[in-house]
Design an enzyme around this catalytic site. Structure first.
Site, mmCIF file in Angstrom:
data_model
loop_
_atom_site.group_PDB
_atom_site.id
_atom_site.type_symbol
_atom_site.label_atom_id
_atom_site.label_comp_id
_atom_site.label_asym_id
_atom_site.label_seq_id
_atom_site.Cartn_x
_atom_site.Cartn_y
_atom_site.Cartn_z
ATOM 1 C CG ASP A 280 34.467 108.269 32.804
ATOM 2 O OD1 ASP A 280 33.663 107.376 32.447
ATOM 3 O OD2 ASP A 280 34.230 109.477 32.682
ATOM 4 C CD1 TRP A 281 32.321 101.933 30.368
ATOM 5 C CD2 TRP A 281 32.536 102.936 32.343
ATOM 6 N NE1 TRP A 281 31.576 101.233 31.300
ATOM 7 C CE2 TRP A 281 31.688 101.824 32.517
ATOM 8 C CE3 TRP A 281 32.831 103.715 33.459
ATOM 9 C CZ2 TRP A 281 31.129 101.467 33.743
ATOM 10 C CZ3 TRP A 281 32.272 103.359 34.691
ATOM 11 C CH2 TRP A 281 31.431 102.261 34.819
#
Length: 873
Positions: A280-281
């Site tokens: 994920d970011w």
């Protein structure tokens, strides 16, 4: 890490974050065991040709080209929310990765589809697929390579969890069908789907690692992990999903982005996942450890602590780590091959696949090409391509068929077309500040069509309920307020329609003191909705309540008031809130939605372990002590009658379920047949490349500040090679090995051992419309394990469902449902396999309209079915 030379602090940090380490605060018994190496992809026959093509490209790549492909180029460093590196000399382009699960985020001329929770409420597999196709067409039309959806995690364990609405409901099978049908639809048009977030990220607050605190640790046992949280991911992998996104949190003390047990063991080996795994970011927290643990791509590429200075755990550091021997060439080759093979698998090598034609950072036609840089060149960034097509029809059908009628006293609905209506509540009309005035929908103003955060999308328009009343020429007066207006005077024959809502979203935005999760509002309506309903019900004798909500809410303050005659949950309808609702309340179509979660009478109905975790010193610990018992499973075990059960939904007509038959298909054994051996995988040289493969190219054009590159200065590359030659060693985590294994017994194909999905029984049921209006029924199938088992199992568990066509009064339709080997199995933590606990036992196969409306039972022992049987709950 950058080299074999470590300061004492960096070494301690590395070891504390290693993929096999667990926090000292994790309760005893919750362990994330090391599992190495990362299994090679390409052994599944469905992917053979794509891997063959990929190997030709990868074999021609330099070290720097390979490491470039594995990482994003930096936050805000391109048109898309994520932009991978590329290898143009070898023929591989930059990939555009873009949110979100209900539509193209931060774009224009796109559709804002109903949210996942709304799709789940349809209980319609065809609509799930149709929405996936439409979403895929829009992402492809915008030039997106990787769609960051659908979401099946969180599962909805916590009713107040901020992002539950992005998924399909609080049941693994409902999530599984929603996720897999969506994946199949998206990828049918050549877009890579991403199933997310692996795994057990069940609250927003404290989810992320930062300088002050480790991300929350979700502590759960192996059986619960398999039978609930992993189930929908397995189905998505079985459907051939191209990408999996890891969650922010830790599981059993080990961060998901570098949890070798999750990635290498469960996902790549047991589930046979052939695509690529991304973070994920800003969820990646180390370099070497995450690579060894099976992470294939990091997004957006920057470090997770302060992503401002062009620093990365990979890119140039990945190149350095291969040169100094920290990361085996074998691991890099597999990561790159997985990414390139997925690109081929979806046919994106075709010249017809469009390039990105929008910019998620601006709606202007021109702007900086790299907005994250202070010194970015400028150019055309947005071509305003309209990708909506006729997708509004699909969106409207979903919004309509999800509407769930909970209460309808005296058949007040449907309304007569001439009904005299008084309409209350700001939720009935569009946001007065503008439909897209709040970034990522980070406010609760006007009609609630979606929650907030990265899972949102801009509206092209909002067809509000008031628009719907107008288009119908309805006789209505609208009071656009959430307080009862003094100028509202009831007259004879009035019907009051009250619009209320409850919102939630992602943690980076706080709305009305709710930091993603519903911490301030709890499970109450927002904007004093309870009081508005009470005040209206005190003045009007006939009240219809319309609820737009992200999940369960408490109804007790007003549900039983004599004036409240009807309650409708319209969930989160996206852009099509108006006409979809009008078709239901005016009787064009009978409601056919069913609750994708249980509605309690009190938050005290839930076990304490489902409370949100507050601040803790050190790593917050979220221990899933309730095990398998979430949502309806818990209510049944605790013998608590909810306000409305999972699967509940009324119609304007009635249905019967009769003439059932059960047919054995596959003879069951305690253990499934042995898995097949893995097929062959790509073979590359494992020799560490020359340092020159990572040198900056001569005469390279101007470097963009903060843009992440994979090349090293000559001295840095040479020093890394010298470290290898000098014999400096890397402190590999406990249990590390680079020898490929045969894989676990529970594996064998995408999704797991294919025998798990063999149909054990088919059930045929006649559904008859016994009422006076045309309508659609949902036949829900629940399995009850034999009652004399030594192993504890929930009383009933959803295993299949089917929605009929529109049946006229008196008409019937025969529906087919199935029960698989896996549906009748439990996860054996000792055997590490799915086991049928009682091969000859009498499994109850229950079919009905809701989890608490089951009166038709088929037994696997006698292989007969009976109607009018007492419900098991």
């Amino acid at each position: 890490m950058s080299s074999h030379s470590f300061s004492p602090f960096s070494l301690v940090l590395l070891l504390s974050l290693s993929s096999c380490a667990t926090s000292v605060d994790v309760p005893a018994g919750y362990v994330s065991s090391p599992y190495y190496p990362a299994p090679h992809g390409g052994w599944s026959p469905d992917w053979t040709e794509s891997y063959r093509k990929a190997s030709l490209l990868v074999s021609n790549m330099t070290l720097a080209e390979k490491t470039n492909v594995t990482s994003g180029t930096g936050i805000y460093m391109g048109r898309c929310v994520g932009n991978s590196g590329s290898a143009p000399r070898a023929g591989f382009p930059q990939l555009c990765l873009q949110d979100g699960p209900l539509g193209v985020r931060n774009s224009d001329h796109n559709t804002a589809f109903p949210a996942g929770i709304t799709v789940g409420a349809t209980f319609d597999k065809d609509l799930m697929h149709a929405r996936g196709v439409a979403i895929g067409e829009e992402f492809r039309g915008k030039g997106v390579n990787v769609h960051l959806g659908p979401s099946v995690g969180p599962l909805g364990r916590r009713p107040r969890g901020g992002r539950n609405w992005e998924g399909f409901g609080a049941d693994p099978v409902l999530q599984a069908f929603g996720g897999s049908r969506t994946v199949e639809g998206i990828q049918s048009v050549g877009v890579i789907a991403t199933i997310k977030h692996l795994i057990a990220n069940e609250q927003e607050k404290y989810r992320m690692y930062n300088l002050a605190q480790d991300g929350i640790s979700s502590n759960l046992d192996d059986r619960t992990l398999h039978e609930l949280y992993l189930w929908p991911f397995a189905e998505a992998v079985r459907s051939g999903v191209g990408s999996v996104m890891m969650a922010y949190n830790a599981v059993n003390g080990s961060a998901c982005s570098q949890n070798s047990y999750l990635i290498n063991n469960l996902l790549k080996d047991e589930l046979g996942f052939q695509g690529f795994v991304m973070s994920d970011w800003l969820a990646q927290i180390t370099g070497v450890a995450s690579a060894l643990s099976g992470l294939d791509m990091t997004m957006p590429g920057d470090i997770h602590t302060i992503p401002l200075f062009g620093s990365s755990y990979w890119m140039y550091e990945y190149s350095r780590s291969v040169l100094n021997g920290s990361i085996p060439v074998d691991r890099l080759n597999d990561a790159v091959t997985r990414i390139v093979a997925t690109w081929f698998q979806m046919g994106q090598d075709s010249a017809s696949y469009p390039k990105p034609n929008f910019d998620s950072n601006t709606l202007d036609a021109e702007g900086p090409l790299f907005p994250g840089s202070l010194f970015s060149p400028k150019g055309v960034v947005n071509e305003f391509v309209d990708v909506q097509g006729n997708h509004a029809v699909v969106a409207r059908d979903i919004a309509r068929d999800a509407i769930t009628l909970l209460k309808n006293t005296n058949d007040i609905l449907p309304l007569a077309k001439t009904a005299k209506l008084k309409v209350f509540g700001t939720d009935a009309e569009k946001n007065p500040d503008g439909i897209n005035s709040c970034t990522d929908m980070g406010c609760d103003k006007g009609t609630l069509g979606m929650g907030w955060g990265s899972g949102s999308a801009r509206y092209p328009y909002v067809d509000s309920p008031i628009d719907g009343f107008k288009s119908r020429g309805a006789n209505y007066t609208f009071f656009n307020t959430d307080s009862f207006p003094s100028n509202s005077v009831p007259t004879a024959g009035d019907i009051a329609v009250v619009f209320v809502n409850a919102d939630s979203g992602e943690n980076y935005i706080t709305v009305e003191n709710n930091p993603g999760d519903r911490t301030d509002s709890n499970l109450n309506l927002w904007h004093n909705g309870d009081k508005l309903i009470q005040d209206v019900a005190a003045k009007y004798t006939d009240v219809v309540v319309i609820v737009h909500t992200v999940g369960p809410i408490l109804l007790e303050a007003w549900h039983d008031l004599p004036a409240v005659k009807a309650v409708l949950f319209a969930h989160l309808p996206g852009q099509e809130a108006g006409e979809s609702l009008m078709q239901i309340i005016f009787g064009d179509v009978s409601p056919s939605g069913h609750l994708p979660y249980t509605i309690p009478k009190s938050e005290d109905n839930y076990p304490d372990s489902l409370d949100l975790i507050g601040f803790e010193l050190g790593q917050p610990q979220d221990t899933f002590t309730e095990g398998l018992y979430i949502d309806y499973r818990h209510f049944h075990k605790a013998n608590i009658t909810p306000r409305y059960a999972f699967g509940h939904g009324l119609s304007y007509t009635t249905f019967s379920f009769s003439k059932a038959t059960i047919t054995p298909v596959t003879t069951l054994t305690t253990l499934p047949p042995a898995r097949a051996a893995k097929g062959s995988t790509m073979v590359y040289s494992t020799a560490i490349p020359a340092a020159a493969e990572a040198y900056w190219p001569a005469n390279f054009p101007n470097r963009i500040w903060r843009y992440l590159y994979s090349w090293l200065e000559k001295a840095d590359a040479d020093n890394a090679a010298a470290d290898l030659k000098a014999g400096k060693t890397y402190p590999y985590p406990t249990g590390y090995s680079n020898a490929q294994t045969a894989g676990p017994a529970a594996g064998g194909a995408q999704g797991g051992n294919p025998a798990l999905f063999d149909v054990a029984y088919t059930i045929s049921v006649t559904v008859t419309n016994t009422g006076k209006a045309t309508g659609r029924a949902v036949a829900q199938l629940y399995v009850q394990y034999p009652t004399d088992l030594a192993v504890d199992t929930p009383v009933i568990q959803l295993r299949d469902f089917v929605k009929t066509s529109a049946l006229a009064a008196g008409a019937s339709e025969v529906v087919k449902l199935r029960v698989t080997r896996k549906d009748m199995s439990v996860w054996d933590t000792v055997k590490q396999n799915w086991v049928v606990p009682s091969v000859d036992g009498d499994y109850g196969i229950w079919v009905g309209a809701a989890s608490d409306a089951l009166a038709l039972r088929c037994g696997t022992a006698a292989k007969t079915c009976a109607e009018g049987v007492k419900s098991p709950v």
